[in-house]
Design a protein around this motif. Structure first.
Motif, short mmCIF file in Angstrom:
data_model
loop_
_atom_site.label_atom_id
_atom_site.label_comp_id
_atom_site.label_asym_id
_atom_site.label_seq_id
_atom_site.Cartn_x
_atom_site.Cartn_y
_atom_site.Cartn_z
N GLY A 1 2.92 -4.32 -14.06
CA GLY A 1 2.43 -3.63 -13.01
C GLY A 1 2.81 -3.57 -11.61
N GLY A 2 2.10 -3.10 -10.70
CA GLY A 2 2.47 -3.39 -9.19
C GLY A 2 1.22 -2.99 -8.40
N ILE A 3 1.29 -3.71 -7.24
CA ILE A 3 0.13 -3.17 -6.32
C ILE A 3 0.75 -3.17 -4.76
CG2 ILE A 3 -0.25 -5.63 -5.68
CD1 ILE A 3 -3.46 -4.63 -5.55
N PHE A 4 0.33 -2.18 -4.10
CA PHE A 4 0.67 -1.95 -2.72
C PHE A 4 -0.47 -1.68 -1.81
CE2 PHE A 4 1.46 0.95 1.02
CZ PHE A 4 2.51 0.09 1.61
N THR A 5 -0.80 -2.44 -0.79
CA THR A 5 -1.84 -2.22 0.10
C THR A 5 -1.45 -2.16 1.47
OG1 THR A 5 -2.47 -4.40 0.73
CG2 THR A 5 -2.95 -3.89 -1.30
N ALA A 6 -2.06 -1.23 2.47
CA ALA A 6 -1.63 -1.24 3.66
C ALA A 6 -2.97 -1.12 4.73
CB ALA A 6 -0.95 0.10 3.95
N THR A 7 -3.20 -1.74 5.45
CA THR A 7 -3.97 -1.67 6.72
C THR A 7 -3.62 -1.45 8.13
OG1 THR A 7 -5.32 -3.45 5.67
CG2 THR A 7 -6.21 -3.03 7.64
N ASN A 8 -4.10 -0.27 8.73
CA ASN A 8 -3.76 -0.01 10.00
C ASN A 8 -4.84 0.31 10.94
OD1 ASN A 8 -0.38 0.94 9.67
ND2 ASN A 8 -1.47 1.46 7.53
#
Length: 876
Positions: free
Chosen positions: A428-435
């Motif tokens: 599996g994988g995960i990606f997060t972004a906060t802008n």
């Protein structure tokens, strides 16, 4: 030490692999359902003609207390279906029906005699939906993940059930819409199926599909449901608008125009759930109401670290298992949903005489979540949320201005996992972004990104496993924000004795990594073991949308466990576990080793005991002096004892204590817990738990000051006491109408004396580690109430004060309570009436705990909130 631990883990693996007992291989039971042309009435009585054309399933086997034998009373069931619903009828035999525990509770109360229907409609042998009906007709639901290692009761689908008691025992009926389940496309569906009965008064559990104690899984061992032919995709469509009326009353605060004694608010919003396919769901929310029935428990942390609180908001709770990405010990997680809608991270700049109205939380303008699991093994989750700019309104004698305290922020999370190898493995994988649109708030980071991969492989009937997680983070921002990140308690790049990190005021980004690799044996025979390591590099930063307590650590661990799974004349089951863990920082400093021995036993009368011993011969803490050198604590030993009575009785209790002692009485920790549960009659339940902590410490950190061109790290002897009591009451008029009460007074008080300063922070002897001030070196300044306000230090005794610090004594009082009337007037639509009371204040530390609570709670007006919330769920 690293080599010894590695050899220990390797030897343990080799020994157990060669000596492991083989799991029992059982034939999968199969129940074949049939299509029905007429729907039964869901009244709990199995007397509709349509049931006669369906076959009975049965022949249950006891799981506990004695696995593999016949239960005290048998259970049987029938299953049918039509175009839109799955129908289940259950007959639970009981020769003494007058003794059936028919306890009313709120939804998901799981009290009294009950049956659980487990449906693995994905047939992935790891995930299942569980529908529960009690003998009182109370419903409950759970999503089961990780092959039975995680049961999540936060899921609340729309379905129908009822139950009745008769002279043969009790019966139940269920009507489950296919729209609430997830399944793929096939001419004939094959689903995992198990039915579990809890025979409450004997604390006996029996299963339709037998699952031996020595097998590793639970969902994977279920039987099968056949006969579901040409099921049509039931794409879910639910729209739930809500309205909230809220009135707050509180004591008027002087000339503060924002605290004039009362406030009134009207709010509204919309939640929607759209089935994109029968596997995947899109959740939408506009201006959501994220109120909670229970407030966060009172807590205070003298170590300066943030406190982890569980998520309780429904939008984020549902399908949270899909987004979960733990990669280290404790609560550390790449995604921590409570960052969304958090309290503003900055404070307004106001002058003396000015008043400010600061939002309690940031407003979530909207959020969307696309999640689910496909039949071919893909778990998918995508979350997008936008929180608004938040402004503090500042009043200066009637003149008003606004100041930005939290910028417009976008949060994004994408998560995926794929099962393969006959569901024995996944990657599996995960990606997060906060802008953030900072608009001048340069103290906050501009953006933060994380990415991670994970895997797990199981073999030998899932008895053995290996799992790994890897995560990388990248944060960017102004020089000011990145320097603040480097100096934060999570990182402490300014540590005076650290050569592998240093503060660079010109940096505008940080990049770090973390992860874990571990494996072991989780089934087969009576032995279990696991071991591995995890790490968090110095620059790892997750706290924009994740949770990270401390970076710069490498931890190794190994555990071995033995289980006694068959009851005797003395106990029903028992186990004992031994463990060792060590930790290092990235400079190679050997900071900690800990040995533990723990065990628990469930006695034959259903009483239980838990016992644990621990030894910490080496304790070094990099963060204790807040940027100062590594600090050594004295060798510690601790013991934990908890015990309790039979939880199936109307009245039960639990009690326990934690006792910790150290060499030279450096510090101690003593906790005492007493809890009671009482159900005087079926409709009313009550629980009361009281906790009292004592935490004396001769070297509690106070502050640091400049002295002779360097730093003085000032410590003190703290006498800290904390007391909290939590009361919960639940009165159920019927399964859909209940009254709930939650209340908790909390106080923590710390008194300091015998101040000292750090001499040699890593000395083994406490008297070499610190130097105590004598009476000639320290003087005080008193306030108008004759309480110490400041301490002045003349360290070199030249009759001139060298430095000063504020009196660190404290007493924090908090009271939170909620009285909630909940009425589910039609399935999925609810009406809430809420009365909340609360107060948070400081008390005089010179007072006792009881006097502090009395003065701040009983003798002072409390803040009141009255709230009415109405929801209506449109379902297609």
């Amino acid at each position: 030490m690293k080599l010894k631990l590695t050899l220990f883990i390797t030897s343990l693996f080799c020994f157990q692999i060669t000596k492991a007992q083989e799991g029992q291989s059982l034939t999968k039971k199969v129940y074949t359902t049939k299509f029905i042309n007429e729907a039964p009435e869901i009244d709990g009585e199995i007397n509709d003609a349509v049931w006669k054309g369906l076959d009975w399933g049965g022949d249950f086997t006891q799981k506990a207390p004695t696995e593999g034998i016949a239960p005290t009373y048998q259970t049987k069931f029938k299953i049918g279906y039509d175009d839109k619903y799955l129908y289940i009828a259950i007959r639970a035999f009981d020769d003494e029906p007058e003794k059936i525990e028919r306890r009313l509770s709120r939804r998901d109360g799981f009290a009294g005699d009950r049956v659980n229907v487990l449906i693995d409609s994905y047939h992935d042998k790891r995930t299942a939906f569980v529908f529960t009906t009690t003998a009182a007709g109370v419903k409950g639901e759970e999503i089961v993940t990780r092959n039975g290692n995680n049961w999540d009761a936060s899921w609340n689908p729309i379905w129908y059930t009822n139950a009745v008691i008769d002279d043969k025992g009790w019966t139940a009926e269920m009507k489950i819409p296919f729209s609430q389940l997830r399944f793929g496309k096939a001419k004939e569906q094959v689903w995992g199926l198990n039915i579990i009965r809890q025979f409450f008064r004997e604390q006996e559990r029996s299963l339709w599909q037998r699952i031996p104690n020595n097998v590793a899984g639970f969902v994977s061992e279920a039987g099968e449901l056949h006969g579901l032919i040409d099921l049509k995709s039931q794409k879910q469509l639910e729209i739930q608008p809500f309205t909230v009326l809220q009135y707050d009353s509180y004591e008027k605060e002087g000339n503060n125009p924002f605290r004039d004694g009362s406030d009134f608010k009207i709010n509204g919003g919309l939640d929607a759930k759209i089935g994109v396919t029968n596997d995947l769901t899109l959740d939408l929310t506009i201006n959501p109401d994220f109120g909670q029935v229970e407030a966060d428990p009172g807590a205070i942390a003298l170590d300066g670290f943030q406190i982890f609180f569980n998520e309780q908001r429904p939008f984020f709770v549902e399908n949270k298992n899909i987004f979960d990405f733990r990669f280290a010990n404790g609560p550390d997680n790449v995604f921590y949903s409570r960052r969304i809608g958090r309290s503003p991270q900055t404070n307004p700049d106001k002058a003396d005489g000015e008043y400010a109205d600061v939002p309690i939380n940031t407003t979530i303008i909207g959020a969307a979540k696309f999640s689910g699991k496909t039949r071919d093994g893909w778990s998918i989750g995508v979350l997008e949320s936008v929180t608004s700019s938040e402004y503090a309104e500042i009043d200066n004698n009637g003149a008003r201005r606004k100041e930005l305290v939290e910028p417009l922020t976008n949060y994004f999370v994408a998560r995926a996992q794929k099962d393969f190898n006959e569901r024995n493995s996944y990657v599996g994988g995960i990606f997060t972004a906060t802008n953030r649109d900072l608009k001048g708030l340069n103290s906050l980071r501009k953006a933060a990104y994380t990415g991670g991969v994970d895997f797990r492989h199981e073999w030998d009937d899932r008895n053995y496993f290996i799992q790994g997680d890897f995560v990388a983070s990248h944060v960017v921002g102004s020089k000011e924000s990145i320097e603040a990140t480097q100096r934060s308690l999570t990182h402490l790049f300014q540590r005076v004795d650290a050569s592998h990190v240093e503060v660079d005021p010109n940096r505008t980004s940080l990049t770090g990594t973390g992860g874990r690799v571990f494996g072991g044996k989780r089934g087969g025979g009576n032995w279990r073991y696991w071991g591995g390591l995890n790490w968090r590099s110095p620059e790892l930063e997750l706290n924009d949308i994740g949770f990270l307590r401390q970076a710069d650590e490498i931890r190794q661990f190994a555990n071995v466990r033995y289980l006694w799974q068959n009851p005797t004349k003395i106990y029903r089951e028992a186990n004992v576990r031994m463990g060792v863990s060590t930790s290092f920082d990235f400079e190679g400093n050997y900071n900690r080793i800990q040995y533990t021995l723990r065990g628990n036993i469930n006695w034959i009368n259903n009483w239980w005991t838990e016992l644990e011993f621990g030894h910490k011969p080496r304790i070094f803490i990099n963060t204790f002096l807040r940027g100062g050198p590594r600090w050594r604590y004295s060798e510690e030993n601790f013991a934990v004892l908890f015990f309790g009575s039979d939880r199936s009785k109307k009245l039960s209790f639990r009690a326990g204590t934690v006792q910790s002692v150290t060499k030279q009485d450096n510090f101690a920790f003593r906790r005492y817990v007493v809890g009671l549960n009482y159900q005087p009659f079926d409709a009313l339940s009550a629980s009361l738990e009281t906790t009292f902590n004592e935490n004396p410490n001769k070297t509690q950190y106070v502050t640091q000051v400049d002295y002779n061109g360097g730093k003085r790290y000032i410590l003190g002897n703290i006498d800290q006491q904390t007391w909290a009591t939590t009361l919960r009451l639940n009165y159920s008029i019927n399964p859909n109408l209940s009254i709930q009460y939650y209340g908790q007074p909390f106080i923590s008080r710390g008194r300091y004396s015998d101040f000292n300063f750090v001499n040699n922070s890593i000395a083994e002897d406490l008297n070499e580690r610190v130097t105590w001030y004598n009476n000639n070196q320290i003087t005080t300044q008193l306030d108008s109430d004759n309480a110490v306000e400041k301490y002045f230090i003349d360290e070199n005794l030249d009759n001139a004060n060298d430095y000063e610090f504020e009196n660190p004594d404290f007493s924090v009082v908090q009271f939170r309570s909620n009285l909630v009337v909940r009425w589910e007037y039609i399935p999925g639509s609810e009406l809430f009436f809420v009365w909340s009371q609360g107060r948070a204040a400081g008390a005089d530390p010179r007072e006792s705990l009881s006097r502090g609570l009395q003065n701040q709670i009983l003798n002072e007006p409390l803040e009141n909130t009255f709230l009415i919330k109405a929801t209506y769920r449109f379902v297609r």
